[in-house]
Design a protein around this motif. Structure first.
Motif, mmCIF file in Angstrom:
data_model
loop_
_atom_site.group_PDB
_atom_site.id
_atom_site.type_symbol
_atom_site.label_atom_id
_atom_site.label_comp_id
_atom_site.label_asym_id
_atom_site.label_seq_id
_atom_site.Cartn_x
_atom_site.Cartn_y
_atom_site.Cartn_z
ATOM 1 N N HIS A 36 0.843 -1.211 0.000
ATOM 2 C CA HIS A 36 0.000 0.000 0.000
ATOM 3 C C HIS A 36 0.872 1.251 0.000
ATOM 4 O O HIS A 36 0.586 2.215 -0.734
ATOM 5 N N ILE A 37 1.928 1.253 0.801
ATOM 6 C CA ILE A 37 2.829 2.405 0.846
ATOM 7 C C ILE A 37 3.530 2.583 -0.501
ATOM 8 O O ILE A 37 3.661 3.706 -1.002
ATOM 9 N N ILE A 38 3.957 1.486 -1.106
ATOM 10 C CA ILE A 38 4.615 1.545 -2.430
ATOM 11 C C ILE A 38 3.655 2.115 -3.471
ATOM 12 O O ILE A 38 4.013 3.001 -4.257
ATOM 13 N N ASP A 39 2.418 1.634 -3.475
ATOM 14 C CA ASP A 39 1.439 2.048 -4.485
ATOM 15 C C ASP A 39 0.806 3.409 -4.197
ATOM 16 O O ASP A 39 0.038 3.916 -5.020
ATOM 17 N N SER A 40 1.137 4.002 -3.049
ATOM 18 C CA SER A 40 0.554 5.308 -2.709
ATOM 19 C C SER A 40 1.166 6.435 -3.538
ATOM 20 O O SER A 40 0.691 7.570 -3.479
ATOM 21 N N PHE A 41 2.201 6.106 -4.304
ATOM 22 C CA PHE A 41 2.877 7.138 -5.105
ATOM 23 C C PHE A 41 3.346 6.539 -6.419
ATOM 24 O O PHE A 41 3.832 5.406 -6.463
ATOM 25 N N GLU A 42 3.196 7.305 -7.497
ATOM 26 C CA GLU A 42 3.745 6.936 -8.803
ATOM 27 C C GLU A 42 4.342 8.167 -9.463
ATOM 28 O O GLU A 42 3.718 9.227 -9.493
ATOM 29 N N HIS A 43 5.551 8.006 -9.976
ATOM 30 C CA HIS A 43 6.143 9.068 -10.791
ATOM 31 C C HIS A 43 5.718 8.893 -12.241
ATOM 32 O O HIS A 43 5.491 9.854 -12.969
ATOM 33 N N SER A 44 5.613 7.639 -12.655
ATOM 34 C CA SER A 44 5.051 7.236 -13.942
ATOM 35 C C SER A 44 4.358 5.908 -13.680
ATOM 36 O O SER A 44 4.531 5.330 -12.599
ATOM 37 N N PRO A 45 3.548 5.400 -14.604
ATOM 38 C CA PRO A 45 2.797 4.176 -14.318
ATOM 39 C C PRO A 45 3.653 3.040 -13.766
ATOM 40 O O PRO A 45 4.610 2.598 -14.391
ATOM 41 N N ASN A 46 3.307 2.606 -12.547
ATOM 42 C CA ASN A 46 3.949 1.473 -11.886
ATOM 43 C C ASN A 46 5.425 1.713 -11.548
ATOM 44 O O ASN A 46 6.181 0.761 -11.333
ATOM 45 N N ARG A 47 5.828 2.967 -11.490
ATOM 46 C CA ARG A 47 7.227 3.288 -11.182
ATOM 47 C C ARG A 47 7.320 4.463 -10.210
ATOM 48 O O ARG A 47 6.475 5.343 -10.213
ATOM 49 N N GLY A 48 8.381 4.436 -9.416
ATOM 50 C CA GLY A 48 8.721 5.587 -8.593
ATOM 51 C C GLY A 48 8.418 5.416 -7.120
ATOM 52 O O GLY A 48 7.383 4.857 -6.744
ATOM 53 N N LEU A 49 9.346 5.902 -6.286
ATOM 54 C CA LEU A 49 9.159 5.954 -4.844
ATOM 55 C C LEU A 49 9.324 7.405 -4.392
ATOM 56 O O LEU A 49 10.183 8.122 -4.913
ATOM 57 N N PRO A 50 8.526 7.853 -3.419
ATOM 58 C CA PRO A 50 8.648 9.226 -2.920
ATOM 59 C C PRO A 50 9.940 9.398 -2.122
ATOM 60 O O PRO A 50 10.212 8.632 -1.195
ATOM 61 N N MET A 51 10.724 10.404 -2.451
ATOM 62 C CA MET A 51 12.038 10.567 -1.830
ATOM 63 C C MET A 51 11.967 10.933 -0.348
ATOM 64 O O MET A 51 12.924 10.738 0.394
ATOM 65 N N GLY A 52 10.827 11.453 0.104
ATOM 66 C CA GLY A 52 10.715 11.868 1.499
ATOM 67 C C GLY A 52 10.397 10.762 2.481
ATOM 68 O O GLY A 52 10.423 10.981 3.690
ATOM 69 N N ASN A 53 10.092 9.558 2.004
ATOM 70 C CA ASN A 53 9.704 8.453 2.880
ATOM 71 C C ASN A 53 10.911 7.692 3.420
ATOM 72 O O ASN A 53 11.843 7.397 2.661
ATOM 73 N N GLN A 54 10.876 7.323 4.690
ATOM 74 C CA GLN A 54 11.906 6.436 5.232
ATOM 75 C C GLN A 54 11.870 5.078 4.548
ATOM 76 O O GLN A 54 12.912 4.485 4.277
ATOM 77 N N THR A 55 10.666 4.578 4.285
ATOM 78 C CA THR A 55 10.551 3.286 3.613
ATOM 79 C C THR A 55 11.214 3.322 2.243
ATOM 80 O O THR A 55 11.837 2.340 1.825
ATOM 81 N N SER A 56 11.105 4.447 1.548
ATOM 82 C CA SER A 56 11.711 4.564 0.223
ATOM 83 C C SER A 56 13.227 4.415 0.301
ATOM 84 O O SER A 56 13.849 3.789 -0.570
ATOM 85 N N GLN A 57 13.825 5.003 1.337
ATOM 86 C CA GLN A 57 15.278 4.903 1.504
ATOM 87 C C GLN A 57 15.701 3.447 1.696
ATOM 88 O O GLN A 57 16.679 2.988 1.096
ATOM 89 N N LEU A 58 14.959 2.714 2.516
ATOM 90 C CA LEU A 58 15.283 1.306 2.759
ATOM 91 C C LEU A 58 15.042 0.456 1.517
ATOM 92 O O LEU A 58 15.849 -0.409 1.174
ATOM 93 N N PHE A 59 13.910 0.711 0.846
ATOM 94 C CA PHE A 59 13.628 -0.033 -0.379
ATOM 95 C C PHE A 59 14.705 0.216 -1.438
ATOM 96 O O PHE A 59 15.106 -0.694 -2.165
ATOM 97 N N ALA A 60 15.176 1.471 -1.518
ATOM 98 C CA ALA A 60 16.196 1.825 -2.506
ATOM 99 C C ALA A 60 17.527 1.144 -2.198
ATOM 100 O O ALA A 60 18.266 0.759 -3.110
ATOM 101 N N LEU A 61 17.844 1.003 -0.916
ATOM 102 C CA LEU A 61 19.049 0.273 -0.532
ATOM 103 C C LEU A 61 18.952 -1.185 -0.960
ATOM 104 O O LEU A 61 19.908 -1.762 -1.483
#
Length: 352
Positions: A176-201
């Motif tokens: 749900h957190i992943i799908d709460s944001f899209e930069h383009s269809p089915n892509r992108g993580l919000p840079m301000g989220n802590q979860t995004s930082q961990l997912f990106a690692l």
């Protein structure tokens, strides 16, 4: 391990943990309107957070978008204060220790004890080790992912998470957190989220392991999407890059940008605000890049203005200055540190 994350997650859903998360989220932000409003009904709001997580009814409330220039223009997506507390509970208590065990040693950024200082130290050590064996001869492969956060593929990330997290409720929350944001269809993580930082690692972990375990590159460090490899063999680095591009394109659905290149180690490399280069005598020079110097001075001016107008407190400024000073100490910046910090003064307007 399958039971560990489930047991860990639900054991953290206590009022005391919610309060601790609030204290971390509000650090340096006590004067913000949203924090003040939240604290007016603190107990009630914390119980709401606890209940929404326990009942699996939590929904992301949305994002506030704004631009920063650090040094290039970036769009940041910030959650509400309510959502940021949930991010702290989820990341600080559960996801950070869970993912940390699954990452290679030299995967840096947003890890306890493995931030910018660690990454700078590791690259320095790699330069030293390389010089002992090969002298100042050798090559660097520097790679950057093209628009990394906006390009992370949701389905690729979800499939990888499914393989390590068996609990459906936790997975549904993360999806749900992943799908709460899209930069383009089915892509992108919000840079301000802590979860995004961990997912990106974690997202680039297959590339990390390919480089270390298959390509056998000993001197390799990654800071988020900034990769540096050292070798004495230019042709081997060319083969490495070709194989790495195939994995990045086909498995991770990403691309290297046009800054990705191979060059002599004597040319030096830009990494985390410094320009590293190795002299013929084996000395490692780390000069602060001009853009980093300008950004540092602009940040000091901003802190001065915020203190002058009462938007921030002296304790918060001291924390920021200590962080900047510590970062600068990792390079050859003595003159800059002594001149800038001795001349920087903070004063506040007093309304009579």
């Amino acid at each position: 391990m399958p039971k560990t994350i489930k047991k860990c997650f639900y054991s953290k859903l206590t009022f005391e943990k919610m309060l601790e998360a609030h204290n971390r989220a509000s650090r340096g932000k006590k004067g913000k309107k949203e924090v003040i409003l939240f604290e007016m009904n603190l107990a009630e709001n914390l119980w709401k957070i606890k209940n929404s997580l326990e009942s699996h009814t939590y929904k992301v409330s949305g994002y506030n978008k704004f631009m920063i220039f650090d040094p290039k223009e970036r769009e940041i997506q910030a959650l509400s204060y309510y959502d940021r507390i949930i991010q702290h509970v989820l990341c600080d208590e559960v996801l950070t220790p869970f993912f940390d065990k699954r990452l290679i040693y030299d995967n840096c950024a947003c890890r306890i004890g493995k931030g910018t200082h660690f990454a700078l130290k590791r690259l320095t050590q790699f330069f030293q080790q390389h010089y002992k064996k090969y002298g100042a001869n050798g090559y660097i492969l520097k790679c950057d992912i093209r628009k990394y956060f906006p390009s992370i593929h949701h389905e690729v990330l979800k499939n990888r998470l499914q393989k390590i997290i068996p609990d459906k409720n936790i997975l549904n929350l993360l999806f749900h957190i992943i799908d709460s944001f899209e930069h383009s269809p089915n892509r992108g993580l919000p840079m301000g989220n802590q979860t995004s930082q961990l997912f990106a690692l974690y997202y680039l972990d297959p590339l990390d392991r390919f480089i270390k375990e298959k390509l056998r590159i000993k001197h390799y460090v990654r800071y988020m999407d900034d990769l540096v490899l050292l070798s004495n063999d230019k042709e081997y680095l060319k083969d490495c890059l070709k194989n790495m591009q195939s994995l990045v394109n086909n498995q991770l659905k990403l691309e290297f940008n046009n800054k990705t290149q191979i060059f002599p180690i004597k040319n030096g490399v830009d990494f985390l605000g410094f320009h590293f280069y190795l002299t013929d005598s084996g000395k490692i020079i780390k000069k602060l890049r001009r853009s980093s110097k300008i950004r540092f001075k602009n940040r000091l001016k901003k802190l001065q203005h915020e203190y002058k107008t009462g938007k921030t407190q002296l304790d918060d400024i001291n924390m920021s200055l200590a962080s900047y000073y510590g970062h600068l100490k990792h390079g050859h910046t003595y003159k800059l540190r002594t001149s800038v910090f001795s001349k920087t003064k903070f004063f506040r307007l007093i309304n009579k």
